[in-house]
Design an enzyme around this catalytic site. Structure first.
Site, PDB file in Angstrom:
ATOM      1  N   LYS A  14       0.849  -1.195   0.000  1.00  0.00           N
ATOM      2  CA  LYS A  14       0.000   0.000   0.000  1.00  0.00           C
ATOM      3  C   LYS A  14       0.878   1.235   0.000  1.00  0.00           C
ATOM      4  O   LYS A  14       2.045   1.221   0.407  1.00  0.00           O
ATOM      5  CB  LYS A  14      -0.952   0.016   1.195  1.00  0.00           C
ATOM      6  CG  LYS A  14      -0.281   0.066   2.582  1.00  0.00           C
ATOM      7  CD  LYS A  14       0.139   1.450   3.032  1.00  0.00           C
ATOM      8  CE  LYS A  14       0.788   1.403   4.421  1.00  0.00           C
ATOM      9  NZ  LYS A  14       1.481   2.687   4.769  1.00  0.00           N
ATOM     10  N   ASP A 134      -2.361  -1.762  10.676  1.00  0.00           N
ATOM     11  CA  ASP A 134      -2.682  -1.693   9.246  1.00  0.00           C
ATOM     12  C   ASP A 134      -3.340  -2.962   8.708  1.00  0.00           C
ATOM     13  O   ASP A 134      -3.843  -2.967   7.582  1.00  0.00           O
ATOM     14  CB  ASP A 134      -1.415  -1.417   8.418  1.00  0.00           C
ATOM     15  CG  ASP A 134      -0.914   0.008   8.562  1.00  0.00           C
ATOM     16  OD1 ASP A 134      -1.670   0.855   9.076  1.00  0.00           O
ATOM     17  OD2 ASP A 134       0.231   0.274   8.155  1.00  0.00           O
TER      18      ASP A 134
END
EC number: 2.7.1.148
Length: 275
Positions: A14, A134
């Site tokens: 990401k 995350d």
């Protein structure tokens, strides 16, 4: 891709198209306000059944690998299965780079376990936040506004037609170190909300994308990591926008036309299944 009867799961990296810190909580965690985006750089987990437990083999050092934490918490909540798994982890996502590689790997294994034992995503998300801040995002993946310590996720329609180049530094930055260097006076300084930046991407408004791109940790690395700031400046000369991702040390540049990677709409997915 089939590999000797294994199940192969991709774990996508990401980038943070924007990242601000709102406050430090009493429990020591920081609350963020960020626009997350998965890109086509990925680790590969090849998983096969074994008699018992979890075995991990990898092309990198695996001591205290986050995958063991996934397995331990999963077994604690659901009881250890009558069989186990061997995971061959092919690491392609740089470590300590702000690209979420460890969290993506954790989500990939959690995704696999959820599918194998028919556990709903809602339960997996509750387990994911205990593994890492995350990790929940990667279970949902794609494009999302992420708040709180990472558990508040608002998925958004996928952004398409964007390409990404990455530059990494020889010296990684640990997340713990980066947060310890943050001064509270820097909190809440983003020029735009993640929603405004998302609309800029949706409308392909290059000027607004550039204006709204923000990462609070650039204030930290500016004084301590000259190489990283040089990488950001280098990409800004050739891309729509460029910034640090996460707490570093990788930096990304976004383009309309070409790049090594592209935006993707998944955090984890099967490459091919055969159990």
């Amino acid at each position: 891709m089939e590999q000797n009867g294994s199940t192969v799961v991709r774990a996508y990296a990401k980038i943070n198209l924007s990242l601000d810190v709102v406050k430090k909580r009493d429990d020591g965690y920081h609350e963020i306000n960020s626009l997350f985006q998965n890109i086509s750089l990925y680790d590969r987990l090849s998983i096969v059944k074994i008699d018992r437990g979890l075995e991990i083999k990898s092309n990198v050092e695996i001591e205290n690998n986050i995958l063991y934490k996934v397995w331990d918490l999963f077994c604690e909540k659901y009881k250890e299965p009558e069989f186990g798994f061997r995971v061959i982890l092919e690491k392609n996502i740089p470590m300590e780079a702000g690209l979420g590689g460890g969290s993506a790997d954790a989500a990939a294994l959690l995704f696999f376990l959820g599918k194998t034992f028919k556990i709903p995503t809602s339960e997996l998300l509750n387990l994911a936040i205990k593994i890492g801040s995350d990790v929940p995002f990667f279970l949902i993946g794609g494009t999302a506004v992420v708040k709180g310590k990472g558990e508040k996720i608002e998925p958004l329609p996928a952004l398409k037609g964007y390409y990404v180049d990455l530059l990494t530094s020889e010296n990684g930055i640990s997340t713990k170190e980066a947060y310890s260097l943050l001064n509270p006076s820097l909190f809440n300084r983003a020029p735009c909300s993640p929603y405004v930046l998302y609309e800029a991407y949706k409308n392909r408004n290059a000027g607004e994308i550039k204006r709204c791109t923000y990462n609070i940790f650039e204030k930290v690395v500016a004084n301590n990591y000259k190489e990283i700031m040089a990488n950001i400046k280098r990409l800004r000369r050739t891309h729509i926008t460029a910034a640090l991702t996460g707490s570093g040390s990788a930096v990304f540049g976004v383009s309309f036309r070409d790049g090594k990677y592209k935006f993707v709409s998944r955090g984890v997915e099967y490459e091919e299944t055969k159990l």
